[in-house]
Write an enzyme that holds these catalytic residues in place. Structure first.
Site, short mmCIF file in Angstrom:
data_model
loop_
_atom_site.label_atom_id
_atom_site.label_comp_id
_atom_site.label_asym_id
_atom_site.label_seq_id
_atom_site.Cartn_x
_atom_site.Cartn_y
_atom_site.Cartn_z
N ASP A 194 -2.92 -2.52 -2.57
CA ASP A 194 -1.94 -3.47 -2.56
C ASP A 194 -1.15 -3.65 -1.20
O ASP A 194 -0.64 -4.67 -0.71
CB ASP A 194 -0.68 -3.55 -3.54
N ARG A 213 -3.11 -12.33 -10.44
CA ARG A 213 -2.80 -11.22 -10.14
C ARG A 213 -3.65 -10.40 -9.02
O ARG A 213 -4.77 -10.99 -9.11
CB ARG A 213 -2.13 -10.09 -11.14
N GLY A 214 -3.44 -9.40 -8.70
CA GLY A 214 -4.53 -8.86 -7.53
C GLY A 214 -3.92 -9.09 -6.08
O GLY A 214 -3.94 -10.26 -6.09
N ALA A 215 -3.92 -8.26 -5.29
CA ALA A 215 -3.41 -8.56 -4.03
C ALA A 215 -3.83 -9.65 -3.46
O ALA A 215 -3.15 -10.80 -3.04
CB ALA A 215 -3.33 -7.30 -2.90
N ASN A 273 -1.20 1.47 -4.61
CA ASN A 273 -2.14 0.54 -5.53
C ASN A 273 -1.50 0.97 -6.91
O ASN A 273 -0.35 1.47 -7.29
CB ASN A 273 -3.55 1.27 -5.40
N LYS A 274 -2.22 0.28 -7.86
CA LYS A 274 -1.64 0.42 -9.16
C LYS A 274 -1.22 1.69 -9.71
O LYS A 274 -1.90 2.63 -9.41
CB LYS A 274 -2.77 -0.09 -10.23
N GLN A 307 -5.09 -3.87 -17.22
CA GLN A 307 -6.08 -4.44 -16.20
C GLN A 307 -7.46 -3.91 -16.18
O GLN A 307 -8.29 -4.76 -15.96
CB GLN A 307 -5.48 -4.60 -14.68
O1 MRU Z 1 -0.29 -5.69 -10.84
P1 MRU Z 1 -1.42 -6.13 -10.25
O2 MRU Z 1 -2.39 -6.62 -11.40
O3 MRU Z 1 -1.55 -7.17 -9.42
O4 MRU Z 1 -2.20 -5.00 -9.39
C1 MRU Z 1 -3.44 -4.98 -8.83
C2 MRU Z 1 -3.83 -3.75 -8.34
O5 MRU Z 1 -3.07 -2.86 -8.25
C3 MRU Z 1 -5.19 -3.88 -7.58
O6 MRU Z 1 -5.73 -2.71 -7.57
C4 MRU Z 1 -4.86 -4.47 -5.93
O7 MRU Z 1 -4.08 -5.41 -5.89
C5 MRU Z 1 -6.12 -4.59 -5.32
S1 MRU Z 1 -6.84 -6.07 -6.08
C6 MRU Z 1 -8.40 -6.41 -4.87
#
Ligand code: MRU
Length: 350
Positions: A236, A45-47, A246-247, A195
């Site tokens: 994201d 996970r994470g963009a 973002n999250k 997270q």
């Molecule tokens: O749902 P996730 O864990 O994929 O969400 C991740 C986030 O919101 C991060 O802050 C974002 O992807 C940036 S990661 C460098």
């Protein structure tokens, strides 16, 4: 160094982020369908990590194809790309990565099936290296924005685990510490998927960086007490006007930061900037299973039948954003202009 994801001769190897911090377990996806499931289930996970995982999944699917001519391979390739595109809707890096693989496929088409198979693997691996280089460049740009000492708050995980290495927001923090700044990270726990407490705290502690985990509802109190000097988060998707998806919970942090006159920074690679989406209202927000909210660590924590909402992301309007750090430099308000100017430049990274 943490290997969030990597290409191996057996398939795409991922650190299983659903099992951290209690277990450091690696899984190898041996088909593109397994990669798609791993993205959907947030094993990865994470963009930026999602984008590169999808590219590797596509390369894997193409490698395993039995097609003998480019036209039938193209049909299968289309199906593989669609499967990847249906995993998670918000992080634009996913669609950026799919498009890049599509462009590569078409550029290679005249060279035939064998060459396409080899070169798509190379392309995915190249994307991994570029992501790490982009994070290091963001660190170089962003370190100067960090205070010389004191608390820095982050939300979710925008670190090595969310990328191919080093991290975006955590990359800025790492670079600032490497440059001699004495930072202490406050990591929002980040309900419901945790997270912050599970992943950010885990990777920062591995690096020996001082970290305090707080429940999400404690950020305001920490700011009021003067414990937070800056906020830095990932993204994201960033719209052309600088609105930031973002999250979930990021928006609340940004509003709190404004009230307490604390700078609110966003660090993200250029592949997160979506110049085709004019503003945050147009960003699709993923809705996840209600069970993530009603259950915690396998235990039910809400009554049967209660109504639940579980948007995985929110949008922070650009007016709350002090600056956006990318590998191309630092953008400030008015973002419609600064991001447009940045779009016309490209970064020499390696
Ligand atoms: O749902 P996730 O864990 O994929 O969400 C991740 C986030 O919101 C991060 O802050 C974002 O992807 C940036 S990661 C460098």
């Amino acid at each position: 160094m943490i290997k969030t994801l990597e290409w191996t001769s057996q398939g795409v190897r991922l650190i299983d982020q659903t099992r951290l911090p209690m277990e450091e377990v690696y899984v190898t996806c041996t088909t593109y369908q397994e990669v798609a499931t791993a993205i959907r289930d947030m094993v990865v996970r994470g963009a930026p990590a999602i984008g590169v995982a999808a590219a590797m999944g596509i390369a894997l699917g193409v490698q395993q194809s039995t097609a003998t001519d480019v036209s039938s391979l193209r049909n299968e390739f289309g199906q593989i790309c669609r499967a990847m595109g249906e995993t998670r809707p918000t992080a634009v890096n996913l669609f950026w990565a799919i498009r890049r693989m599509q462009q590569k496929f078409e550029a290679l088409a005249p060279e035939g099936v064998r060459q396409i198979k080899v070169s798509l693997v190379d392309e995915a691996q190249q994307m991994l290296l570029e992501d790490i280089a982009a994070n290091q460049a963001m660190g170089r740009h962003g370190a100067a924005l960090m205070p010389s000492s004191g608390g820095v708050l982050t939300h979710c995980n925008a670190g090595a685990l969310a990328t191919c290495g080093y991290g975006t927001a955590l990359g800025v923090i790492r670079a600032a510490i490497d440059s001699g700044k004495k930072l202490h990270v406050f990591a929002d726990e980040t309900r419901p998927f945790l997270q912050g407490s599970r992943l950010t705290a885990w990777e920062l502690m591995k690096d020996g960086i001082q970290t305090t985990v707080i429940a999400d509802n404690m950020a305001g109190a920490m700011m009021l007490q003067g414990k937070i000097k800056a906020v830095v988060v990932g993204a994201d998707r960033i719209a052309a006007n600088g609105d930031v998806a973002n999250k979930i919970g990021t928006y609340s942090v940004a509003v709190l930061a404004r009230e307490h006159e604390i700078p609110f920074y966003v660090a993200a690679p250029w592949s997160t900037v979506d110049m085709n989406t004019p503003n945050g209202e147009q960003i699709p927000i993923e809705q996840r299973s209600h069970k993530e909210v009603t259950h915690h660590a396998g235990k039910q924590v809400a009554p049967d039948g209660v109504l639940v909402e579980n948007p995985a992301f929110d949008v922070t309007p650009n007016k709350f954003v002090t600056a956006i750090v990318t590998e191309r430099g630092i953008a400030r308000a008015p973002f419609s202009e600064s991001l447009k100017e940045m779009a016309a430049t490209s970064a020499a990274l390696v």
